[in-house]
Write a protein that holds these residues in place. Structure first.
Motif, PDB file in Angstrom:
ATOM      1  N   MET A   1       0.818  -1.200   0.000  1.00  0.00           N
ATOM      2  CA  MET A   1       0.000   0.000   0.000  1.00  0.00           C
ATOM      3  C   MET A   1       0.863   1.265   0.000  1.00  0.00           C
ATOM      4  N   HIS A   2       2.037   1.194   0.657  1.00  0.00           N
ATOM      5  CA  HIS A   2       2.882   2.379   0.703  1.00  0.00           C
ATOM      6  C   HIS A   2       3.366   2.770  -0.685  1.00  0.00           C
ATOM      7  N   ASP A   3       3.498   1.782  -1.606  1.00  0.00           N
ATOM      8  CA  ASP A   3       3.920   2.118  -2.969  1.00  0.00           C
ATOM      9  C   ASP A   3       2.858   2.946  -3.690  1.00  0.00           C
ATOM     10  N   LEU A   4       1.590   2.716  -3.370  1.00  0.00           N
ATOM     11  CA  LEU A   4       0.512   3.498  -3.969  1.00  0.00           C
ATOM     12  C   LEU A   4       0.555   4.943  -3.461  1.00  0.00           C
ATOM     13  N   PHE A   5       0.872   5.130  -2.179  1.00  0.00           N
ATOM     14  CA  PHE A   5       1.014   6.484  -1.641  1.00  0.00           C
ATOM     15  C   PHE A   5       2.216   7.195  -2.265  1.00  0.00           C
ATOM     16  N   ALA A   6       3.292   6.459  -2.482  1.00  0.00           N
ATOM     17  CA  ALA A   6       4.471   7.046  -3.127  1.00  0.00           C
ATOM     18  C   ALA A   6       4.132   7.472  -4.553  1.00  0.00           C
ATOM     19  N   CYS A   7       3.391   6.617  -5.258  1.00  0.00           N
ATOM     20  CA  CYS A   7       2.972   6.959  -6.627  1.00  0.00           C
ATOM     21  C   CYS A   7       2.071   8.182  -6.628  1.00  0.00           C
ATOM     22  N   ALA A   8       1.165   8.260  -5.644  1.00  0.00           N
ATOM     23  CA  ALA A   8       0.266   9.413  -5.546  1.00  0.00           C
ATOM     24  C   ALA A   8       1.065  10.688  -5.279  1.00  0.00           C
ATOM     25  N   GLY A   9       2.076  10.605  -4.430  1.00  0.00           N
ATOM     26  CA  GLY A   9       2.906  11.768  -4.152  1.00  0.00           C
ATOM     27  C   GLY A   9       3.665  12.243  -5.371  1.00  0.00           C
ATOM     28  N   LEU A  10       4.225  11.295  -6.124  1.00  0.00           N
ATOM     29  CA  LEU A  10       4.944  11.644  -7.351  1.00  0.00           C
ATOM     30  C   LEU A  10       3.994  12.271  -8.367  1.00  0.00           C
ATOM     31  N   ASN A 117       4.963  15.126 -24.344  1.00  0.00           N
ATOM     32  CA  ASN A 117       5.339  15.792 -23.112  1.00  0.00           C
ATOM     33  C   ASN A 117       6.334  14.923 -22.335  1.00  0.00           C
ATOM     34  N   PRO A 118       7.612  15.291 -22.324  1.00  0.00           N
ATOM     35  CA  PRO A 118       8.608  14.465 -21.647  1.00  0.00           C
ATOM     36  C   PRO A 118       8.365  14.335 -20.141  1.00  0.00           C
ATOM     37  N   LYS A 119       7.787  15.370 -19.538  1.00  0.00           N
ATOM     38  CA  LYS A 119       7.465  15.301 -18.110  1.00  0.00           C
ATOM     39  C   LYS A 119       6.455  14.177 -17.870  1.00  0.00           C
ATOM     40  N   GLY A 120       5.490  14.053 -18.769  1.00  0.00           N
ATOM     41  CA  GLY A 120       4.484  12.999 -18.654  1.00  0.00           C
ATOM     42  C   GLY A 120       5.094  11.611 -18.811  1.00  0.00           C
ATOM     43  N   TRP A 121       5.955  11.442 -19.823  1.00  0.00           N
ATOM     44  CA  TRP A 121       6.601  10.145 -20.033  1.00  0.00           C
ATOM     45  C   TRP A 121       7.428   9.739 -18.819  1.00  0.00           C
ATOM     46  N   ALA A 122       8.210  10.678 -18.302  1.00  0.00           N
ATOM     47  CA  ALA A 122       9.070  10.372 -17.156  1.00  0.00           C
ATOM     48  C   ALA A 122       8.231   9.972 -15.948  1.00  0.00           C
ATOM     49  N   MET A 123       7.165  10.704 -15.701  1.00  0.00           N
ATOM     50  CA  MET A 123       6.334  10.422 -14.549  1.00  0.00           C
ATOM     51  C   MET A 123       5.596   9.094 -14.692  1.00  0.00           C
ATOM     52  N   VAL A 124       4.992   8.856 -15.849  1.00  0.00           N
ATOM     53  CA  VAL A 124       4.240   7.621 -16.053  1.00  0.00           C
ATOM     54  C   VAL A 124       5.169   6.417 -16.011  1.00  0.00           C
ATOM     55  N   THR A 125       6.321   6.511 -16.653  1.00  0.00           N
ATOM     56  CA  THR A 125       7.272   5.400 -16.658  1.00  0.00           C
ATOM     57  C   THR A 125       7.737   5.081 -15.240  1.00  0.00           C
ATOM     58  N   THR A 126       7.996   6.113 -14.458  1.00  0.00           N
ATOM     59  CA  THR A 126       8.437   5.908 -13.071  1.00  0.00           C
ATOM     60  C   THR A 126       7.351   5.246 -12.239  1.00  0.00           C
ATOM     61  N   VAL A 127       6.113   5.704 -12.383  1.00  0.00           N
ATOM     62  CA  VAL A 127       5.011   5.146 -11.602  1.00  0.00           C
ATOM     63  C   VAL A 127       4.752   3.696 -11.983  1.00  0.00           C
ATOM     64  N   VAL A 144      -7.283   5.236 -11.222  1.00  0.00           N
ATOM     65  CA  VAL A 144      -7.986   6.160 -10.321  1.00  0.00           C
ATOM     66  C   VAL A 144      -7.088   7.345  -9.973  1.00  0.00           C
ATOM     67  N   LEU A 145      -5.823   7.075  -9.629  1.00  0.00           N
ATOM     68  CA  LEU A 145      -4.884   8.153  -9.301  1.00  0.00           C
ATOM     69  C   LEU A 145      -4.657   9.075 -10.488  1.00  0.00           C
ATOM     70  N   PHE A 146      -4.478   8.486 -11.690  1.00  0.00           N
ATOM     71  CA  PHE A 146      -4.199   9.280 -12.890  1.00  0.00           C
ATOM     72  C   PHE A 146      -5.424  10.055 -13.368  1.00  0.00           C
ATOM     73  N   THR A 147      -6.564   9.769 -12.804  1.00  0.00           N
ATOM     74  CA  THR A 147      -7.760  10.557 -13.101  1.00  0.00           C
ATOM     75  C   THR A 147      -7.963  11.635 -12.043  1.00  0.00           C
ATOM     76  N   ALA A 148      -7.980  11.225 -10.778  1.00  0.00           N
ATOM     77  CA  ALA A 148      -8.341  12.142  -9.692  1.00  0.00           C
ATOM     78  C   ALA A 148      -7.292  13.229  -9.446  1.00  0.00           C
ATOM     79  N   ILE A 149      -6.029  12.868  -9.384  1.00  0.00           N
ATOM     80  CA  ILE A 149      -4.997  13.846  -9.012  1.00  0.00           C
ATOM     81  C   ILE A 149      -4.803  14.895 -10.105  1.00  0.00           C
TER      82      ILE A 149
END
Length: 196
Positions: A1-10, A117-127, A144-149
């Motif tokens: 679950m902590h990995d989901l919070f880390a992904c949400a933070g990123l 958008n390179p920022k998008g690629w970097a973020m999505v690839t990391t998550v 859900v995260l990629f919609t709500a946040i």
């Protein structure tokens, strides 16, 4: 679950900080209110979800194993953002943001822009790398995260744009706002190049 919070933070850090998507929403809301920015917001969110699907199905592996491809994508995106920033800084008219904001503003254009958008690629690839899933259902929490946040962050940017509308109507204030947007775009481009 902590990995989901880390992904949400990123994802929150990437979605709330200035970048081309946020500046388009700010611009659209500044000219026509939050309702006018709705199409742009929808295109950005749906494009981000499509990018998530592409990365989850294998493009992320391609980018992570081919450093030259990843660096080329980042360099092209940074060059484009720098070009936009210079145009905003160099304009002396009171309509700089309308004339120089050559980012797409339609829902379809912004949907497609997510793939540039390179920022998008970097973020999505990391998550996706941080939270791999065995099947499509395993990616549901990320959907859900990629919609709500991003939706919440883009709405905040649109409210800010609406508040700036009064200032955008005055040429002197508009030049200052355009210059600030130009600096933010140049800073984003520089940060992308530093990570190469």
């Amino acid at each position: 679950m902590h990995d989901l919070f880390a992904c949400a933070g990123l994802l929150l850090a990437a979605a709330i900080t200035p970048g081309p998507n946020n500046l388009v929403v700010l611009h659209e809301a500044g000219h026509g209110g939050v309702r006018a920015a709705a199409g742009a917001i929808g295109g950005i969110v749906l494009g981000g979800l499509a990018l998530l699907a592409v990365v989850a199905t294998g493009a992320g592996t391609l980018l992570s194993t081919h450093a030259t491809l990843r660096a080329s994508l980042a360099a092209l995106g940074a060059a484009y953002m720098a070009w936009l920033g210079v145009r905003l800084l160099g304009s002396t008219s009171g309509r700089a943001s309308a004339d120089a904001m050559t980012l797409p503003t339609s829902a379809l254009g912004l949907f497609g822009f997510q793939f540039l958008n390179p920022k998008g690629w970097a973020m999505v690839t990391t998550v996706v790398a941080a939270r791999p899933a065995a099947d499509a259902a395993g990616y549901l929490p990320l959907v859900v995260l990629f919609t709500a946040i991003p939706l919440a962050c883009l709405l905040l940017w649109s409210f800010a744009g609406r508040r700036l509308a009064v200032h955008l109507a005055r040429p002197r204030s508009r030049r200052r706002i355009d210059a600030a947007m130009g600096v933010l775009l140049l800073a984003s481009a520089a940060l992308l190049l530093i990570d190469l």
